[in-house]
Write a protein that holds these residues in place. Sequence first.
Motif: not given
Length: 327
Positions: A172-177
């Motif tokens: 999720a962090y990678a996607a958000a970034k």
Amino acid sequence: MGFFGKIARGLTKTRDALLKEVKGAFGKGKLTDAVIENIEEKLLACDIGMDVASKIMETVRARAKGQEIDSRQLLEWMADATRDLLPETPAWQSKGKPHVILMIGVNGAGKTTTIGKLAHHYKSQGKAVLVAAGDTFRAGAIAQLERWADRVGIETIKSQEGADAASVAFDAYAAAKSRGIDILIIDTAGRLHNKTHLMDELSKMVRVLRKHDPALPHECLLVVDGNTGQNAIQQGKGFNAVVQLDALVITKLDGTAKGGAVIPLCREFGIPVAWVGVGEDLTDLIRFSREEYVRGLFLKDGDDAGLIPDTKALPDGKQASDFYLGV
Ligand SMILES: Nc1nc2c(ncn2[C@@H]2O[C@H](COP(=O)(O)OP(=O)(O)OP(=O)(O)O)[C@@H](O)[C@H]2O)c(=O)[nH]1
Ligand SMILES: [Mg+2]
């Protein structure tokens, strides 16, 4: 809106219980030792705890200096003394892009609902918000979060039920970034603070997130059901042992008479309350204000809130409570 805001309204049950006790115990007179002790006990009606109750009454006793006062004065002084026992809630600040919020707490505390409300709040401020379904444990949890996200009009990053919660958070962090998201809010499964394997899962989530950035999560919010009162101190200790708590969210304040427990909770962990939940709607989440909280605890709204002046508009030398203390 009148003087009383939503926090004060959410405190109605707590305040009613408290004022009934305090006013029953004291009308007018000197604050003798016996009176002080009696009021101290009455304060426990709102689950404020003995330690906080005696601190409040110590301050009030010193201020009274043996003079005669009435219950209106007493309650005002109690509000003043209580304010000083609470940490101030700082204005919210973004700490990264995305700013990452991790919601934790025991089962049914109100984590997922609060995520819906928070997402709505930030989206209304024009921020790009994403939520992550980190509760891969409870059946239906992912769909529940998705329903909230749909209502708010944002996307959910998810995996299957039973999947590794830490990888959901990581992805999720990678996607958000990569999508340029401003705020990522990660849901987690409800867990009892004494269930070792679930607490291990939580520390793994944090560890894995920190592979992206050691500052993650920027905000770890412990969500506490207001009905739990001071028992939440035990819960908090369990969570505090595995993750660093940044602030509390107190939900269901609207349904409880134990709203005084906010004070011992903050003091135990040395953290402020960030938000309070006062209902089940998207807009029923309020940024905590120490000032509004202490007023809502001790001072009663007037019958016609619309006629009550705003504090800033009060005539010189007048206190807000001069107008509508319910005594
Ligand atoms: N009255 C009121 N109800 C609330 C509030 N916050 C949550 N609830 C209700 O509390 C219940 C549990 O909320 P959830 O958000 O599912 O709690 P959770 O912590 O995600 O639960 P688990 O995922 O099972 O651990 C729901 O029925 C919510 O509507 C609040 O501020 N006031
Ligand atoms: Mg949930």
